[in-house]
Design a protein around this motif. Sequence first.
Motif, PDB file in Angstrom:
ATOM      1  N   GLY A 195       4.012  13.491  11.827  1.00  0.00           N
ATOM      2  CA  GLY A 195       2.634  14.187  11.378  1.00  0.00           C
ATOM      3  C   GLY A 195       2.957  13.592   9.751  1.00  0.00           C
ATOM      4  O   GLY A 195       2.663  13.821   9.106  1.00  0.00           O
ATOM      5  N   LEU A 196       4.514  13.081   9.289  1.00  0.00           N
ATOM      6  CA  LEU A 196       4.709  12.403   7.492  1.00  0.00           C
ATOM      7  C   LEU A 196       3.711  11.870   7.218  1.00  0.00           C
ATOM      8  O   LEU A 196       3.033  12.270   6.536  1.00  0.00           O
ATOM      9  CB  LEU A 196       5.990  12.252   7.622  1.00  0.00           C
ATOM     10  N   LEU A 197       3.150  11.381   7.784  1.00  0.00           N
ATOM     11  CA  LEU A 197       1.294  10.279   7.288  1.00  0.00           C
ATOM     12  C   LEU A 197       0.423  10.716   7.769  1.00  0.00           C
ATOM     13  O   LEU A 197      -0.536   9.825   7.038  1.00  0.00           O
ATOM     14  CB  LEU A 197       2.536   8.885   8.428  1.00  0.00           C
ATOM     15  N   LEU A 198       0.257  11.876   8.045  1.00  0.00           N
ATOM     16  CA  LEU A 198      -1.482  11.546   9.063  1.00  0.00           C
ATOM     17  C   LEU A 198      -2.273  12.211   7.750  1.00  0.00           C
ATOM     18  O   LEU A 198      -3.107  11.588   7.712  1.00  0.00           O
ATOM     19  CB  LEU A 198      -1.739  12.364  10.000  1.00  0.00           C
ATOM     20  N   ASP A 199      -1.834  13.630   7.080  1.00  0.00           N
ATOM     21  CA  ASP A 199      -2.491  13.883   5.879  1.00  0.00           C
ATOM     22  C   ASP A 199      -2.889  12.305   5.280  1.00  0.00           C
ATOM     23  O   ASP A 199      -4.053  12.771   4.009  1.00  0.00           O
ATOM     24  CB  ASP A 199      -1.811  14.741   4.691  1.00  0.00           C
ATOM     25  N   ALA A 200      -1.760  11.808   4.139  1.00  0.00           N
ATOM     26  CA  ALA A 200      -1.974  10.640   3.718  1.00  0.00           C
ATOM     27  C   ALA A 200      -2.998   9.549   4.145  1.00  0.00           C
ATOM     28  O   ALA A 200      -3.762   8.811   3.692  1.00  0.00           O
ATOM     29  CB  ALA A 200      -0.573   9.563   3.279  1.00  0.00           C
ATOM     30  N   ALA A 201      -3.184   9.697   5.290  1.00  0.00           N
ATOM     31  CA  ALA A 201      -4.091   8.878   5.946  1.00  0.00           C
ATOM     32  C   ALA A 201      -5.953   9.031   6.376  1.00  0.00           C
ATOM     33  O   ALA A 201      -6.512   8.635   5.593  1.00  0.00           O
ATOM     34  CB  ALA A 201      -3.934   8.014   7.524  1.00  0.00           C
ATOM     35  N   ALA A 202      -5.610  10.260   6.224  1.00  0.00           N
ATOM     36  CA  ALA A 202      -6.754  11.260   5.907  1.00  0.00           C
ATOM     37  C   ALA A 202      -7.333  10.741   4.205  1.00  0.00           C
ATOM     38  O   ALA A 202      -8.653  10.880   4.458  1.00  0.00           O
ATOM     39  CB  ALA A 202      -6.895  12.358   6.545  1.00  0.00           C
ATOM     40  N   ALA A 203      -6.672  10.923   3.762  1.00  0.00           N
ATOM     41  CA  ALA A 203      -6.885  10.926   2.546  1.00  0.00           C
ATOM     42  C   ALA A 203      -7.081   9.563   1.874  1.00  0.00           C
ATOM     43  O   ALA A 203      -7.854   9.061   0.732  1.00  0.00           O
ATOM     44  CB  ALA A 203      -5.146  11.208   1.482  1.00  0.00           C
ATOM     45  N   LEU A 204      -7.128   8.513   2.986  1.00  0.00           N
ATOM     46  CA  LEU A 204      -7.084   6.962   2.511  1.00  0.00           C
ATOM     47  C   LEU A 204      -7.652   6.893   3.262  1.00  0.00           C
ATOM     48  O   LEU A 204      -8.008   5.314   3.722  1.00  0.00           O
ATOM     49  CB  LEU A 204      -5.604   5.750   2.853  1.00  0.00           C
ATOM     50  N   GLY A 205      -8.601   7.589   3.658  1.00  0.00           N
ATOM     51  CA  GLY A 205     -10.118   7.328   4.510  1.00  0.00           C
ATOM     52  C   GLY A 205     -10.708   7.462   6.335  1.00  0.00           C
ATOM     53  O   GLY A 205     -11.275   7.349   6.201  1.00  0.00           O
ATOM     54  N   HIS A 236       2.388   1.975   1.863  1.00  0.00           N
ATOM     55  CA  HIS A 236       3.386   3.196   1.840  1.00  0.00           C
ATOM     56  C   HIS A 236       4.004   3.551   3.316  1.00  0.00           C
ATOM     57  O   HIS A 236       3.608   4.094   3.759  1.00  0.00           O
ATOM     58  CB  HIS A 236       2.450   4.185   1.361  1.00  0.00           C
ATOM     59  N   VAL A 237       5.246   3.371   2.794  1.00  0.00           N
ATOM     60  CA  VAL A 237       6.360   3.869   3.704  1.00  0.00           C
ATOM     61  C   VAL A 237       6.788   5.922   2.765  1.00  0.00           C
ATOM     62  O   VAL A 237       7.031   5.859   1.523  1.00  0.00           O
ATOM     63  CB  VAL A 237       7.564   2.800   3.491  1.00  0.00           C
ATOM     64  N   ALA A 238       6.642   6.257   4.569  1.00  0.00           N
ATOM     65  CA  ALA A 238       7.487   7.792   3.576  1.00  0.00           C
ATOM     66  C   ALA A 238       8.886   8.301   4.377  1.00  0.00           C
ATOM     67  O   ALA A 238       8.504   7.389   6.107  1.00  0.00           O
ATOM     68  CB  ALA A 238       6.699   8.539   4.149  1.00  0.00           C
ATOM     69  N   VAL A 239       9.735   8.115   4.803  1.00  0.00           N
ATOM     70  CA  VAL A 239      10.971   8.976   5.394  1.00  0.00           C
ATOM     71  C   VAL A 239      11.075   9.940   5.305  1.00  0.00           C
ATOM     72  O   VAL A 239      12.018  10.330   4.126  1.00  0.00           O
ATOM     73  CB  VAL A 239      12.166   7.797   4.992  1.00  0.00           C
TER      74      VAL A 239
END
Length: 262
Positions: A97-107, A67-70
Amino acid sequence: MGATAWISLTTDYGLTDGFVAACHGVIGRIAPDARVIDVTHLVPPADVRRGAAVLAQAVPYLPPGVHVAVVDPGVGTSRRGIAVAAPGGVLVGPDNGLLLDAAAALGGITAAVELTNPAWLAPEVSRTFHGRDVFAPVAARLALGAPLADAGPAVDPAALVRLPEPVVRATADGFAAEVLTVDHFGNVQLAASGSLLAALPARLAVAGRPAAHGRTFGDAPPGELVVYVDSAGLVAVAVNGGRAADVLAVAPGDLVPVAPLG
């Protein structure tokens, strides 16, 4: 990670320029069999918190992949490019900070690296287009099954940049919460768990305005406010047939009180 068929893209690039197509093209040249899901390219420019929320609320429903986020107002500065592994996928983007909530959502984060291997990047890296020259080629190589460790040196997850925690606080008879996002329909998502609504009555006041405590938009008369638990499990405010953000005159970051209507 092993080879994956899926890459997702979430950006603030918009749809009127060739930025998104360039990222697709880079991925297609390196990993032509990868399938790309465009989550959105209409994150408000430089709105990292909005991008983080959109990404975190989308990735649990996407196929496992990269998952790429920019959303990257610091592009070209000393901010790092990173890739973050989680049980449900790998996230690639800026360390802002863009990626970390998504990382939490993925485990939760299991590994993180800084993207410094020149063999994984474009031959010439633009100062202002890391989506094309850094993040897209890294994602394509990961999708082909290249080891995360080959992208660059390990980073302590505790050292990654985090966004400030949004404000949620109890009040005498309810709560006040920061506006997390405003969606395309003008619905106002608050940074408050839906569980905070459970003890509140059928008639509420939101920022001093009457509102129904409902489960969906039609639980309020046309043109009136309704407070409900949205599809992300958060408290949200809508107007039946209208735009709650306009009625309440609020924007992301504003604090909104919710209490029984007195």
